[in-house]
Structures are given as structure tokens and as C-alpha cells.
Design an enzyme around this catalytic site. Structure first.
Site, PDB file in Angstrom:
ATOM      1  N   GLU A  18       0.860  -1.122   0.106  1.00  0.00           N
ATOM      2  CA  GLU A  18       0.071  -0.084  -0.217  1.00  0.00           C
ATOM      3  C   GLU A  18       0.631   1.164   0.132  1.00  0.00           C
ATOM      4  OE1 GLU A  18      -3.321   0.479   2.946  1.00  0.00           O
ATOM      5  OE2 GLU A  18      -1.910   1.519   3.895  1.00  0.00           O
ATOM      6  N   THR A  49      -3.894   4.707  -0.729  1.00  0.00           N
ATOM      7  CA  THR A  49      -4.827   5.151   0.326  1.00  0.00           C
ATOM      8  C   THR A  49      -5.629   6.586  -0.321  1.00  0.00           C
ATOM      9  OG1 THR A  49      -3.202   6.123   1.515  1.00  0.00           O
ATOM     10  CG2 THR A  49      -3.600   4.002   2.017  1.00  0.00           C
ATOM     11  N   ASP A 126     -12.162   7.286   8.876  1.00  0.00           N
ATOM     12  CA  ASP A 126     -12.524   7.558  10.243  1.00  0.00           C
ATOM     13  C   ASP A 126     -12.891   9.126  10.557  1.00  0.00           C
ATOM     14  OD1 ASP A 126     -11.754   5.166  11.590  1.00  0.00           O
ATOM     15  OD2 ASP A 126      -9.586   5.666  10.780  1.00  0.00           O
ATOM     16  N   ALA A 144     -19.179   1.741   4.755  1.00  0.00           N
ATOM     17  CA  ALA A 144     -18.931   1.202   3.539  1.00  0.00           C
ATOM     18  C   ALA A 144     -19.753   0.564   2.779  1.00  0.00           C
ATOM     19  CB  ALA A 144     -17.624   0.407   4.090  1.00  0.00           C
ATOM     20  N   TYR A 179     -11.920  -6.985  10.317  1.00  0.00           N
ATOM     21  CA  TYR A 179     -10.861  -6.388  11.427  1.00  0.00           C
ATOM     22  C   TYR A 179     -10.782  -7.714  12.328  1.00  0.00           C
ATOM     23  CZ  TYR A 179     -11.950  -1.858   9.673  1.00  0.00           C
ATOM     24  OH  TYR A 179     -11.818  -0.958   8.780  1.00  0.00           O
ATOM     25  N   HIS A 183     -13.572  -4.102  14.565  1.00  0.00           N
ATOM     26  CA  HIS A 183     -13.427  -2.709  14.553  1.00  0.00           C
ATOM     27  C   HIS A 183     -13.794  -1.956  15.945  1.00  0.00           C
ATOM     28  CE1 HIS A 183     -15.060   1.465  13.375  1.00  0.00           C
ATOM     29  NE2 HIS A 183     -13.896   1.365  12.463  1.00  0.00           N
ATOM     30  N   LYS A 305       6.748   4.406   3.663  1.00  0.00           N
ATOM     31  CA  LYS A 305       8.199   3.886   3.729  1.00  0.00           C
ATOM     32  C   LYS A 305       8.246   2.576   3.215  1.00  0.00           C
ATOM     33  CE  LYS A 305       9.556   6.853   7.511  1.00  0.00           C
ATOM     34  NZ  LYS A 305       8.551   7.030   8.492  1.00  0.00           N
TER      35      LYS A 305
HETATM   36  P1  FAD Z   1     -17.554   0.008   7.941  1.00  0.00           P
HETATM   37  O1  FAD Z   1     -17.528  -1.182   7.337  1.00  0.00           O
HETATM   38  O2  FAD Z   1     -18.577   1.005   7.352  1.00  0.00           O
HETATM   39  O3  FAD Z   1     -17.743  -0.149   9.514  1.00  0.00           O
HETATM   40  C1  FAD Z   1     -17.403   0.838  10.579  1.00  0.00           C
HETATM   41  C2  FAD Z   1     -18.098   0.383  11.863  1.00  0.00           C
HETATM   42  O4  FAD Z   1     -19.500   0.642  11.822  1.00  0.00           O
HETATM   43  C3  FAD Z   1     -17.765  -0.832  12.255  1.00  0.00           C
HETATM   44  O5  FAD Z   1     -17.797  -0.794  13.563  1.00  0.00           O
HETATM   45  C4  FAD Z   1     -19.104  -1.694  11.782  1.00  0.00           C
HETATM   46  O6  FAD Z   1     -19.175  -2.806  12.558  1.00  0.00           O
HETATM   47  C5  FAD Z   1     -20.156  -0.543  12.023  1.00  0.00           C
HETATM   48  N1  FAD Z   1     -21.461  -0.565  10.905  1.00  0.00           N
HETATM   49  C6  FAD Z   1     -21.323  -0.864   9.733  1.00  0.00           C
HETATM   50  N2  FAD Z   1     -22.562  -1.123   9.066  1.00  0.00           N
HETATM   51  C7  FAD Z   1     -23.342  -0.566  10.134  1.00  0.00           C
HETATM   52  C8  FAD Z   1     -24.663  -0.526  10.382  1.00  0.00           C
HETATM   53  N3  FAD Z   1     -25.618  -0.579   9.170  1.00  0.00           N
HETATM   54  N4  FAD Z   1     -25.394  -0.280  11.395  1.00  0.00           N
HETATM   55  C9  FAD Z   1     -24.629  -0.016  12.506  1.00  0.00           C
HETATM   56  N5  FAD Z   1     -22.910  -0.302  12.602  1.00  0.00           N
HETATM   57  C10 FAD Z   1     -22.551  -0.638  11.483  1.00  0.00           C
HETATM   58  N6  FAD Z   1      -9.139   4.961   6.182  1.00  0.00           N
HETATM   59  C11 FAD Z   1      -8.895   6.065   5.422  1.00  0.00           C
HETATM   60  O7  FAD Z   1      -9.459   7.092   5.620  1.00  0.00           O
HETATM   61  N7  FAD Z   1      -8.326   5.900   3.826  1.00  0.00           N
HETATM   62  C12 FAD Z   1      -7.803   4.840   3.745  1.00  0.00           C
HETATM   63  O8  FAD Z   1      -7.207   4.677   2.424  1.00  0.00           O
HETATM   64  C13 FAD Z   1      -7.948   3.721   4.432  1.00  0.00           C
HETATM   65  N8  FAD Z   1      -7.649   2.411   4.008  1.00  0.00           N
HETATM   66  C14 FAD Z   1      -7.640   1.159   4.784  1.00  0.00           C
HETATM   67  C15 FAD Z   1      -7.269   0.101   4.340  1.00  0.00           C
HETATM   68  C16 FAD Z   1      -7.583  -1.122   5.089  1.00  0.00           C
HETATM   69  C17 FAD Z   1      -7.160  -2.797   4.554  1.00  0.00           C
HETATM   70  C18 FAD Z   1      -8.165  -1.083   6.348  1.00  0.00           C
HETATM   71  C19 FAD Z   1      -8.521  -2.427   7.446  1.00  0.00           C
HETATM   72  C20 FAD Z   1      -8.649   0.153   7.005  1.00  0.00           C
HETATM   73  C21 FAD Z   1      -8.475   1.326   6.105  1.00  0.00           C
HETATM   74  N9  FAD Z   1      -8.799   2.647   6.639  1.00  0.00           N
HETATM   75  C22 FAD Z   1      -8.494   3.858   5.509  1.00  0.00           C
HETATM   76  C23 FAD Z   1      -9.539   3.022   7.849  1.00  0.00           C
HETATM   77  C24 FAD Z   1     -10.831   2.926   7.757  1.00  0.00           C
HETATM   78  O9  FAD Z   1     -11.470   3.786   7.188  1.00  0.00           O
HETATM   79  C25 FAD Z   1     -11.281   2.797   9.246  1.00  0.00           C
HETATM   80  O10 FAD Z   1     -11.041   1.791   9.877  1.00  0.00           O
HETATM   81  C26 FAD Z   1     -12.823   3.150   9.500  1.00  0.00           C
HETATM   82  O11 FAD Z   1     -13.187   3.286  10.944  1.00  0.00           O
HETATM   83  C27 FAD Z   1     -13.654   2.014   9.249  1.00  0.00           C
HETATM   84  O12 FAD Z   1     -13.869   1.649   7.812  1.00  0.00           O
HETATM   85  P2  FAD Z   1     -14.726   0.565   7.331  1.00  0.00           P
HETATM   86  O13 FAD Z   1     -14.978   0.681   5.809  1.00  0.00           O
HETATM   87  O14 FAD Z   1     -14.338  -0.705   8.103  1.00  0.00           O
HETATM   88  O15 FAD Z   1     -16.147   0.885   7.963  1.00  0.00           O
END
Ligand code: FAD
Length: 317
Positions: A18, A49, A126, A144, A179, A183, A305
Site C-alpha cells: 500500500e 490510500t 475515520d 462502507a 478486522y 473494529h 516507507k
Molecule cells: P464500515 O464497514 O462502515 O464499519 C464501520 C463501523 O460501523 C464498524 O464498527 C461496523 O461494525 C459498523 N457498522 C457498519 N454498518 C453498520 C450499520 N448498518 N449499523 C451500525 N453499525 C454499522 N481510512 C482512510 O481514511 N483511507 C484509507 O485509504 C484507508 N484504508 C484502509 C485500508 C484497510 C485495509 C483498512 C483495514 C482500513 C483502512 N482505512 C482507511 C481505515 C478505515 O477507514 C477505518 O477503519 C474506518 O473506521 C472503518 O472503515 P470500514 O470501511 O471498515 O467501515
């Protein structure tokens, strides 16, 4: 080629990493400095990212504050395209919900489709620094899964403008985050898995995990996913520990555990270099065990890095 096609066509574990888009104004050569040392290990694809805007306050005379929104690392779409065409390696741009209306998202998707990029990692993002909870844009996607639905719709030719005639479907391969250690906002692992299943049911074709330092967490997670009916490839994400301060920063930022045996060894290190080398050695051992278990891809978080990832790749690929 799509990430899922890379996986289907290969009998051995693939290598991916990445990259962060450069800080404003940096040249492509600065990105090349990070990619080139890793090219000899034949990465199957490179993730780029996406960075949400941050809110900053400027102090004005009279005690007033002026609010400014700043995006420090813009340019994911352009950089993805430049990398794909200059290196011939597939890219996987990340798209996030935070800070984007569904229309701006759709326009980015149209650009990516037009540029011949058909891999995506879809995330919520986030809360920006200084804000406690994630708040979606007024016309944006909340989770997401909503972004996955938007892209899946586009793949069926369903655009936001409902009356659009002769709409061309896109052909994006969708990845999402998972996760192994839950999460941080999910009330429990089961509800987090239900969310992950919803993302897969909505169209996600593979999962990339949050970093972990104890492989048993990944193996348990895969088992739980399979039991929950999630049957897409689950790509482990690895980050080599590189500084003593990360014993605090990584658990705080990413809500992951550092195993006691690793934490103890880090504490014993007398220099920055010895922590760095220990992080590489630990990651090599993790990689070997994951390969032996038959994981489809090893995905490395570079955090901007590539030196330590190169050392790991040298030992593994
Ligand atoms: P989601 O899948 O939407 O989940 C977020 C939270 O909401 C979880 O606790 C989930 O259980 C809960 N949830 C989901 N749907 C519902 C619902 N309908 N009702 C109630 N609760 C619900 N961040 C960036 O800003 N840029 C990046 O490029 C980036 N790359 C990443 C790459 C990877 C591989 C990973 C693991 C993380 C990355 N992140 C990035 C961080 C990510 O954006 C955060 O971890 C964020 O907090 C959650 O993203 P998610 O897509 O998992 O969210």
C-alpha cells in the site's frame, strides 16, 4: 487485471503493498522512490490510500477563529492512473465515504472507469482529527456497505441520475476492510462480522484485514468469517513494527494488540536500528507462517516507507 483474477490465476501467495499519495506538490519521482525498490518482487497490485480532509482553525485578531478544511494528500485518482500506466502494475485506489457526497463519489468512479482502473478498496474512513465520531457528508454514504451498494449499482449501469439513458455499466472489482481484532466501534465481534457479511452480500469480492501481529488472530477471524458464510478471499494485512513508540501508537490508533513476547523484545532493544530489525524479523516470521497456511496474498502497509518492506520481500518473495 482484477485482484480476484490475480488470485484465481496464481497457485502461490502473491505480494502487494500500500502506498500513500504524496504530500501536496511532490513529484511523481518521489512516488517512484518508494515503488522502485519493491518492483523486483513482482507486486501483483499496489493499493493507493485516500485521505479525508482535515479541519484546521486559524487564529484571527480579536480572538476569532477561521475554520479551514485541508486535504494534505490529495490526488489518489491521478496518482493511481500514473502508477498503473507508468509501471504496468494494477492499482487499487481506496475510496472512502467521509467528506464525499454520493455525486462526487460517482464522478470519481466515472473517472477511474474511464482511466481503465477497475479495482477498488471501499472504506468508510475515520472521524477527522479533532472530531470524536464519524459524521458522513449530508449527501454522502454513511457506512462502507452503502459505498459498496453505490459501486455495485454502477456495475449494473445504475447511476444516481435515474433517467440516464443508455447508461454504461462499470466493471469494478470491490474489496473491503475486515478486522481480526474487531473494529473499535463495533459492540462485539459478531455484529462486526454481520457488517462484513453485509458488505460481501452487497458486492464485495475480497477482504483485506487490518494489521495484526499475532497470526492466530487472523486464523481465528478466517474461521469465524467462514462460519458466518463469508466465503471470499481474506487477504492478511501486515505492518512491520519500526519504532518503540509504536507499542503505544499502534494499539491506540488501530486498536490492535501487540503480543507480549514481541512487546518485551522491543523494550529490550537499545537502539532504533535494533527495533527496526526486530520488526522486520517478526514480520518475516508472520509472512512465512501465513504462506504455509496458503493465504492468497500478503499485503504490506508501508505507511509511506518502503525500506523495511523491501527487506521482508527479499526474504519472502
Ligand atoms: P464500515 O464497514 O462502515 O464499519 C464501520 C463501523 O460501523 C464498524 O464498527 C461496523 O461494525 C459498523 N457498522 C457498519 N454498518 C453498520 C450499520 N448498518 N449499523 C451500525 N453499525 C454499522 N481510512 C482512510 O481514511 N483511507 C484509507 O485509504 C484507508 N484504508 C484502509 C485500508 C484497510 C485495509 C483498512 C483495514 C482500513 C483502512 N482505512 C482507511 C481505515 C478505515 O477507514 C477505518 O477503519 C474506518 O473506521 C472503518 O472503515 P470500514 O470501511 O471498515 O467501515
Amino acid at each position: 487485471m482484477k485482484v480476484t483474477e490475480h488470485i484465481q490465476k496464481s497457485e502461490k501467495t502473491l505480494f502487494s503493498f500500500e502506498l500513500l499519495p504524496p504530500l501536496k506538490g511532490e513529484q511523481f519521482s518521489q512516488i517512484e522512490d518508494k515503488i522502485n525498490p519493491l518492483l523486483e518482487f513482482n507486486p501483483s497490485y499496489i493499493n493507493i490510500t485516500y485521505h479525508q480532509e482535515e479541519i484546521q482553525y486559524e487564529h484571527l485578531p480579536g480572538g476569532l477563529l477561521k475554520k479551514r478544511t485541508v486535504r494534505k494528500r490529495p490526488g489518489t485518482v491521478g496518482i493511481s492512473s500514473a502508477i498503473q500506466y507508468k509501471t504496468g502494475i494494477n492499482v487499487v485506489p481506496h475510496l472512502i465515504c467521509g467528506g464525499f457526497t454520493r455525486e462526487v463519489t460517482e464522478n470519481a468512479l466515472i473517472d477511474l472507469h474511464f482511466l481503465g482502473i477497475n479495482n477498488l478498496l471501499l472504506l468508510r474512513g475515520d472521524a477527522p482529527a479533532g472530531q470524536k465520531y464519524f459524521i458522513p457528508d449530508l449527501d454522502g454514504n454513511t457506512y462502507a456497505v452503502d459505498l459498496v451498494k453505490q459501486v455495485s449499482n454502477l456495475n449494473k449501469g445504475i447511476y444516481l441520475e435515474e433517467e440516464l439513458e443508455n447508461a454504461h455499466p462499470t466493471d469494478f472489482c470491490i474489496g473491503v476492510a475486515g478486522y481480526p481484532e474487531k473494529h473499535p466501534e463495533a459492540p462485539n465481534l459478531d455484529s462486526d462480522l454481520l457488517n462484513l457479511k453485509a458488505k460481501v452480500d452487497a458486492g464485495a469480492e475480497y477482504i483485506v484485514t487490518q494489521m495484526f501481529f499475532d497470526n492466530s488472530k487472523y486464523f481465528e477471524f478466517v474461521k469465524s468469517c467462514r462460519a458466518a458464510g463469508i466465503d471470499v478471499p481474506i487477504i492478511p494485512g501486515l505492518k512491520p513494527l519500526s519504532a518503540k513508540s509504536q507499542l503505544i501508537v499502534l494499539p491506540q490508533t488501530f486498536h490492535v494488540d501487540i503480543p507480549q513476547v514481541l512487546a518485551k523484545e522491543v523494550q529490550k532493544c537499545k537502539s532504533k536500528q535494533s527495533v527496526y530489525e526486530l520488526g522486520i524479523a517478526w514480520s518475516i516470521e508472520q509472512s512465512k507462517e501465513l504462506i504455509a497456511a496458503g493465504v492468497p496474498v500478503l499485503h504490506y502497509y508501508t505507511m509511506g516507507k518502503s525500506d523495511n518492506i523491501r527487506e521482508i520481500a527479499k526474504a519472502i518473495f
